[in-house]
Design a protein around this motif. Structure first.
Motif, PDB file in Angstrom:
ATOM      1  N   GLY A  67       1.437  56.622  52.124  1.00  0.00           N
ATOM      2  CA  GLY A  67       2.621  57.642  51.820  1.00  0.00           C
ATOM      3  C   GLY A  67       2.193  59.332  52.418  1.00  0.00           C
ATOM      4  N   ILE A  68       1.244  59.747  52.436  1.00  0.00           N
ATOM      5  CA  ILE A  68       0.960  60.628  53.082  1.00  0.00           C
ATOM      6  C   ILE A  68       1.603  61.034  55.248  1.00  0.00           C
ATOM      7  CG2 ILE A  68      -0.660  63.002  53.967  1.00  0.00           C
ATOM      8  CD1 ILE A  68      -1.809  61.804  50.688  1.00  0.00           C
ATOM      9  N   ILE A  69       0.789  59.777  55.478  1.00  0.00           N
ATOM     10  CA  ILE A  69       0.971  59.402  56.643  1.00  0.00           C
ATOM     11  C   ILE A  69       2.530  59.723  56.795  1.00  0.00           C
ATOM     12  CG2 ILE A  69       0.781  57.876  58.873  1.00  0.00           C
ATOM     13  CD1 ILE A  69      -1.772  57.450  57.189  1.00  0.00           C
ATOM     14  N   ILE A  70       3.255  58.604  56.011  1.00  0.00           N
ATOM     15  CA  ILE A  70       4.677  58.798  56.097  1.00  0.00           C
ATOM     16  C   ILE A  70       5.202  60.263  56.405  1.00  0.00           C
ATOM     17  CG2 ILE A  70       6.584  57.982  54.460  1.00  0.00           C
ATOM     18  CD1 ILE A  70       5.496  55.683  54.403  1.00  0.00           C
ATOM     19  N   TYR A  71       4.815  61.292  55.105  1.00  0.00           N
ATOM     20  CA  TYR A  71       5.690  62.570  54.777  1.00  0.00           C
ATOM     21  C   TYR A  71       4.974  62.963  56.409  1.00  0.00           C
ATOM     22  CZ  TYR A  71       5.433  67.179  54.402  1.00  0.00           C
ATOM     23  OH  TYR A  71       5.410  68.653  54.033  1.00  0.00           O
ATOM     24  N   PHE A  72       4.213  63.334  56.770  1.00  0.00           N
ATOM     25  CA  PHE A  72       4.141  63.481  59.056  1.00  0.00           C
ATOM     26  C   PHE A  72       4.545  63.049  58.993  1.00  0.00           C
ATOM     27  CE2 PHE A  72      -0.318  65.007  56.271  1.00  0.00           C
ATOM     28  CZ  PHE A  72       0.379  66.662  56.453  1.00  0.00           C
ATOM     29  N   ALA A  73       5.017  61.633  59.498  1.00  0.00           N
ATOM     30  CA  ALA A  73       6.028  61.066  60.573  1.00  0.00           C
ATOM     31  C   ALA A  73       7.070  61.490  60.215  1.00  0.00           C
ATOM     32  CB  ALA A  73       5.473  59.686  59.820  1.00  0.00           C
ATOM     33  N   VAL A  74       7.760  61.933  59.442  1.00  0.00           N
ATOM     34  CA  VAL A  74       9.381  61.852  59.483  1.00  0.00           C
ATOM     35  C   VAL A  74       9.733  63.333  60.508  1.00  0.00           C
ATOM     36  CG1 VAL A  74       9.167  60.971  57.048  1.00  0.00           C
ATOM     37  CG2 VAL A  74       9.137  63.504  57.082  1.00  0.00           C
ATOM     38  N   GLU A  75      10.817  63.365  60.237  1.00  0.00           N
ATOM     39  CA  GLU A  75      11.502  64.215  61.798  1.00  0.00           C
ATOM     40  C   GLU A  75      11.425  65.437  60.722  1.00  0.00           C
ATOM     41  OE1 GLU A  75      14.397  62.439  63.833  1.00  0.00           O
ATOM     42  OE2 GLU A  75      13.461  60.924  64.756  1.00  0.00           O
ATOM     43  N   GLN A  76      12.257  65.581  59.402  1.00  0.00           N
ATOM     44  CA  GLN A  76      11.927  66.244  59.701  1.00  0.00           C
ATOM     45  C   GLN A  76      11.680  66.631  57.166  1.00  0.00           C
ATOM     46  OE1 GLN A  76      16.861  67.003  58.831  1.00  0.00           O
ATOM     47  NE2 GLN A  76      16.851  65.142  57.220  1.00  0.00           N
ATOM     48  N   GLU A  77      12.008  68.488  56.700  1.00  0.00           N
ATOM     49  CA  GLU A  77      11.295  68.006  55.867  1.00  0.00           C
ATOM     50  C   GLU A  77      11.971  67.678  54.849  1.00  0.00           C
ATOM     51  OE1 GLU A  77       7.776  69.500  55.066  1.00  0.00           O
ATOM     52  OE2 GLU A  77       7.368  70.563  56.741  1.00  0.00           O
ATOM     53  N   PRO A  80      11.831  68.058  47.850  1.00  0.00           N
ATOM     54  CA  PRO A  80      10.756  67.635  46.967  1.00  0.00           C
ATOM     55  C   PRO A  80      11.359  66.712  45.690  1.00  0.00           C
ATOM     56  CG  PRO A  80      10.225  70.179  47.682  1.00  0.00           C
ATOM     57  CD  PRO A  80      11.481  70.051  48.420  1.00  0.00           C
ATOM     58  N   TRP A  81      12.053  67.513  45.285  1.00  0.00           N
ATOM     59  CA  TRP A  81      13.227  66.774  44.085  1.00  0.00           C
ATOM     60  C   TRP A  81      13.440  65.643  44.666  1.00  0.00           C
ATOM     61  CZ3 TRP A  81      17.579  64.430  45.204  1.00  0.00           C
ATOM     62  CH2 TRP A  81      18.469  64.583  45.752  1.00  0.00           C
ATOM     63  N   ALA A  82      13.799  64.772  46.108  1.00  0.00           N
ATOM     64  CA  ALA A  82      14.185  63.544  46.268  1.00  0.00           C
ATOM     65  C   ALA A  82      12.666  63.178  46.119  1.00  0.00           C
ATOM     66  CB  ALA A  82      14.561  64.167  47.816  1.00  0.00           C
ATOM     67  N   ALA A  83      11.688  63.329  46.567  1.00  0.00           N
ATOM     68  CA  ALA A  83      10.495  63.104  46.442  1.00  0.00           C
ATOM     69  C   ALA A  83      10.112  62.407  45.258  1.00  0.00           C
ATOM     70  CB  ALA A  83       9.443  63.750  47.707  1.00  0.00           C
ATOM     71  N   ALA A  84      10.335  63.805  44.569  1.00  0.00           N
ATOM     72  CA  ALA A  84       9.659  63.227  42.852  1.00  0.00           C
ATOM     73  C   ALA A  84      10.742  62.427  42.132  1.00  0.00           C
ATOM     74  CB  ALA A  84      10.376  64.847  42.013  1.00  0.00           C
ATOM     75  N   LEU A  85      11.549  62.020  42.361  1.00  0.00           N
ATOM     76  CA  LEU A  85      12.532  61.437  41.899  1.00  0.00           C
ATOM     77  C   LEU A  85      12.768  59.528  42.632  1.00  0.00           C
ATOM     78  CD1 LEU A  85      15.297  60.738  40.420  1.00  0.00           C
ATOM     79  CD2 LEU A  85      16.833  61.219  42.658  1.00  0.00           C
ATOM     80  N   LEU A  86      11.958  59.951  43.887  1.00  0.00           N
ATOM     81  CA  LEU A  86      11.516  58.094  44.360  1.00  0.00           C
ATOM     82  C   LEU A  86      10.617  57.709  43.672  1.00  0.00           C
ATOM     83  CD1 LEU A  86      11.478  55.790  46.119  1.00  0.00           C
ATOM     84  CD2 LEU A  86      10.606  57.602  48.172  1.00  0.00           C
ATOM     85  N   LEU A  87       9.645  58.966  43.370  1.00  0.00           N
ATOM     86  CA  LEU A  87       8.488  58.258  42.676  1.00  0.00           C
ATOM     87  C   LEU A  87       8.820  57.822  41.083  1.00  0.00           C
ATOM     88  CD1 LEU A  87       5.168  58.307  42.180  1.00  0.00           C
ATOM     89  CD2 LEU A  87       5.397  60.637  41.599  1.00  0.00           C
ATOM     90  N   ALA A  88       9.348  58.909  40.593  1.00  0.00           N
ATOM     91  CA  ALA A  88       9.817  57.895  39.457  1.00  0.00           C
ATOM     92  C   ALA A  88      10.179  56.543  39.260  1.00  0.00           C
ATOM     93  CB  ALA A  88      10.855  59.453  38.504  1.00  0.00           C
ATOM     94  N   PHE A 117       3.614  60.214  49.216  1.00  0.00           N
ATOM     95  CA  PHE A 117       4.808  60.882  49.961  1.00  0.00           C
ATOM     96  C   PHE A 117       5.079  62.217  49.316  1.00  0.00           C
ATOM     97  CE2 PHE A 117       9.233  60.747  51.203  1.00  0.00           C
ATOM     98  CZ  PHE A 117       9.390  61.247  52.309  1.00  0.00           C
ATOM     99  N   ALA A 118       5.478  62.267  47.673  1.00  0.00           N
ATOM    100  CA  ALA A 118       5.874  63.269  46.371  1.00  0.00           C
ATOM    101  C   ALA A 118       4.581  64.189  46.386  1.00  0.00           C
ATOM    102  CB  ALA A 118       5.914  62.688  45.564  1.00  0.00           C
TER     103      ALA A 118
END
Length: 313
Positions: A67-77, A80-88, A117-118
């Motif tokens: 999940g952390i690798i995916i965060y660094f692979a995305v093209e834009q930041e 945080p609310w979307a990442a938290a919603l995905l985790l929930a 990722f979150a």
């Protein structure tokens, strides 16, 4: 009749075409089929062993790292609310599938990926802060001393800024790290006012070298420099927070331990013992310091037995 019986008994290299005009599928060699069957059996045995009670738990760390690798692979930041919603959502799916033997491990693994990722997204949001872009002189600063470090030739403090006055400074800095004259560093928790020359965090001195700027960024320090003139202790405009009071208590304990060690073990013996336990290295003599660096043992004094001091957030 003889010719017909001979034609029937003749061996054929290929089977005859079917009525539909299609050739039948070729049969794999028996040895290859046996190998594939053994390989499939071995994979099933491995999978059965991995899904045994407790065996899948170590894979959660791998999923978290993915999940952390995916965060660094995305093209834009990501937000945080979307990442938290995905985790929930993934955690809720794992709870719903808790009674399903196959769906539960899959959903828990996906939730671990979402957690990594979150975590990266929220951590970036927490430590984000302004960083000085260009050097400035004669900046009026005021704030609380959060950390004090005694060095061989000078002292160094980290100040959480409450006030900063400079017409040329556009960034609203949160923390700065400045050097002061030896023996003039104020106590942790005190409110100070001073003028300083500030510079942006130092980049690596050589390719692949130690990245000072990266280390300071994760400590939420936006600039470094040195004090110009005298540093003044003033009355604080507000009471220090809980973290700052905790840092002051810990620094007082280190001071007491350092004094006790040096009283029992004078000279370099006490200085080295104090450096290993409290992290205070200012009392070690220059010849001993040079000998430690020459033998490659200087990192022992830096690591020691003491916890690495962290800047309060």
């Amino acid at each position: 009749m003889v010719e017909q019986s001979r034609s029937r008994g003749r061996a054929e290299a290929w089977r005859p075409w079917t009525a539909a005009g299609r050739r039948p599928a070729l049969a794999w060699p028996q040895s290859l089929r046996d190998f594939a069957r053994r390989a499939a059996q071995r994979v099933r045995e491995w999978a059965t062993a991995e899904v045994a009670p407790g065996r899948l738990v170590p894979w959660l760390a791998i999923a978290f790292g993915c999940g952390i690798i995916i965060y660094f692979a995305v093209e834009q930041e990501p937000a945080p609310w979307a990442a938290a919603l995905l985790l929930a959502a993934t955690v809720a799916a794992a709870i719903v599938c808790r009674h399903r033997p196959f769906a539960l491990p899959a959903t828990v693994g996906i939730a671990a990926v979402a957690a990594g990722f979150a975590t990266a997204s929220i951590k970036r949001e927490i430590i984000a802060h302004p960083v000085l872009a260009a050097p400035v002189w004669n900046v009026e600063l005021a704030g609380f001393v959060e950390m004090r470090e005694e060095r061989e030739r000078s002292d160094r403090i980290v100040v959480r800024l409450e006030r900063i006055d400079s017409a040329r400074l556009n960034e609203r800095l949160e923390r700065v790290r400045v050097s002061v004259r030896k023996g003039t560093a104020p106590a942790v928790g005190s409110f100070v006012e001073f003028k300083a020359r500030l510079s942006p965090p130092l980049e690596p001195l050589r390719p692949g070298g130690y990245d000072f700027a990266r280390d300071m960024y994760f400590q939420r320090i936006g600039a470094s420099g040195f004090v110009l003139g005298r540093i003044r202790t003033a009355e604080a405009p507000r009471a220090p927070g809980l973290r700052l009071r905790y840092a002051a208590v810990m620094d007082g304990m280190r001071e007491a331990i350092d004094k006790r060690i040096r009283a029992v073990l004078p000279g370099d013996k006490g200085a080295i013992a104090s450096a290993l336990i409290t992290g205070k290295r200012d009392a070690i003599s220059t010849p001993v310091n040079e000998a430690m660096y020459g033998t490659g043992l200087a990192h022992v004094l830096s690591i020691g037995l003491h916890p690495v001091p962290k800047t309060p957030s």
